[in-house]
Design a protein around this motif. Structure first.
Motif, PDB file in Angstrom:
ATOM      1  N   GLY A  99       1.338  -1.156   0.006  1.00 47.25           N
ATOM      2  CA  GLY A  99      -0.449   0.314   0.070  1.00 47.25           C
ATOM      3  C   GLY A  99       1.259   0.983   0.035  1.00 47.25           C
ATOM      4  O   GLY A  99       0.595   2.108  -0.700  1.00 47.25           O
ATOM      5  N   SER A 100       1.739   0.752   0.531  1.00 48.67           N
ATOM      6  CA  SER A 100       2.860   2.461   1.157  1.00 48.67           C
ATOM      7  C   SER A 100       3.502   2.739  -0.260  1.00 48.67           C
ATOM      8  O   SER A 100       3.484   3.596  -0.480  1.00 48.67           O
ATOM      9  CB  SER A 100       3.828   1.865   1.587  1.00 48.67           C
ATOM     10  OG  SER A 100       5.300   3.349   1.661  1.00 48.67           O
ATOM     11  N   ARG A 116       0.970   3.936  -3.011  1.00 49.66           N
ATOM     12  CA  ARG A 116       0.454   5.379  -2.686  1.00 49.66           C
ATOM     13  C   ARG A 116       1.222   6.658  -3.404  1.00 49.66           C
ATOM     14  O   ARG A 116       1.356   7.118  -3.732  1.00 49.66           O
ATOM     15  CB  ARG A 116       0.391   5.740  -0.905  1.00 49.66           C
ATOM     16  CG  ARG A 116      -0.697   4.772  -0.426  1.00 49.66           C
ATOM     17  CD  ARG A 116      -1.263   5.689   1.082  1.00 49.66           C
ATOM     18  NE  ARG A 116      -0.505   4.843   2.067  1.00 49.66           N
ATOM     19  CZ  ARG A 116      -0.189   3.921   2.393  1.00 49.66           C
ATOM     20  NH1 ARG A 116      -1.416   2.828   2.119  1.00 49.66           N
ATOM     21  NH2 ARG A 116       0.483   3.137   3.038  1.00 49.66           N
ATOM     22  N   GLU A 117       2.544   5.897  -3.130  1.00 47.97           N
ATOM     23  CA  GLU A 117       3.840   6.516  -3.799  1.00 47.97           C
ATOM     24  C   GLU A 117       3.467   7.252  -5.311  1.00 47.97           C
ATOM     25  O   GLU A 117       4.294   8.109  -5.732  1.00 47.97           O
ATOM     26  CB  GLU A 117       5.634   6.132  -2.622  1.00 47.97           C
ATOM     27  CG  GLU A 117       6.350   6.775  -4.156  1.00 47.97           C
ATOM     28  CD  GLU A 117       6.206   8.175  -3.167  1.00 47.97           C
ATOM     29  OE1 GLU A 117       6.628   8.945  -4.618  1.00 47.97           O
ATOM     30  OE2 GLU A 117       6.112   8.512  -2.853  1.00 47.97           O
ATOM     31  N   LEU A 146       0.797   6.991  -7.083  1.00 49.09           N
ATOM     32  CA  LEU A 146      -0.052   7.725  -7.129  1.00 49.09           C
ATOM     33  C   LEU A 146      -0.033   9.618  -6.696  1.00 49.09           C
ATOM     34  O   LEU A 146      -0.165  10.566  -7.818  1.00 49.09           O
ATOM     35  CB  LEU A 146      -1.459   6.874  -6.209  1.00 49.09           C
ATOM     36  CG  LEU A 146      -2.204   6.250  -6.085  1.00 49.09           C
ATOM     37  CD1 LEU A 146      -2.891   6.030  -5.184  1.00 49.09           C
ATOM     38  CD2 LEU A 146      -3.277   6.145  -7.452  1.00 49.09           C
ATOM     39  N   LYS A 147       1.325   9.310  -6.225  1.00 43.99           N
ATOM     40  CA  LYS A 147       2.027  10.852  -6.117  1.00 43.99           C
ATOM     41  C   LYS A 147       2.114  11.285  -6.828  1.00 43.99           C
ATOM     42  O   LYS A 147       1.859  12.274  -7.228  1.00 43.99           O
ATOM     43  CB  LYS A 147       2.117  10.781  -4.237  1.00 43.99           C
ATOM     44  CG  LYS A 147       1.584  10.545  -3.469  1.00 43.99           C
ATOM     45  CD  LYS A 147       2.393  10.777  -1.869  1.00 43.99           C
ATOM     46  CE  LYS A 147       1.919  10.440  -0.667  1.00 43.99           C
ATOM     47  NZ  LYS A 147       2.727  10.165   0.447  1.00 43.99           N
TER      48      LYS A 147
END
Length: 96
Positions: A38-39, A42-43, A45-46
């Protein structure tokens, strides 16, 4: 267990976990896997969000309008990041 929201393979994670009948240790391992991936997701997605800002800036900047050749590298990078997110989500589903 975290709730995963989206439209890719990650949406299967809660269903897989509910039906898996995991014991406490397995559930803890699954949570660690989901958090680690997930981390990373999320990166990505950023990164996509930053590329979206760059794409918008180029499209709406004054002066000469951008050509397809100007925008294609950004779009290709965004597509690659989307594919990587989907691949990571699927990898989590398979490993669970």
């Amino acid at each position: 267990m975290p709730v995963v929201i989206g439209d890719g393979p990650g949406m299967l994670i809660p269903l897989v976990l509910q039906s898996a009948g995991l014991d406490e240790e397995q559930s803890s391992d699954a949570a660690a896997l989901i958090e680690a991936e997930g981390s990373a997701i999320r990166e990505r997605l950023k990164q996509i969000a930053r590329l979206d800002v760059e794409l918008t800036r180029r499209i709406f900047a004054g002066g000469r309008p951008p050509t397809q050749a100007d925008l294609t590298p950004i779009l290709k990078r965004m597509a690659a990041l989307c594919q990587e997110i989907a691949d990571r989500g699927l990898a989590v589903d398979v490993r669970l």
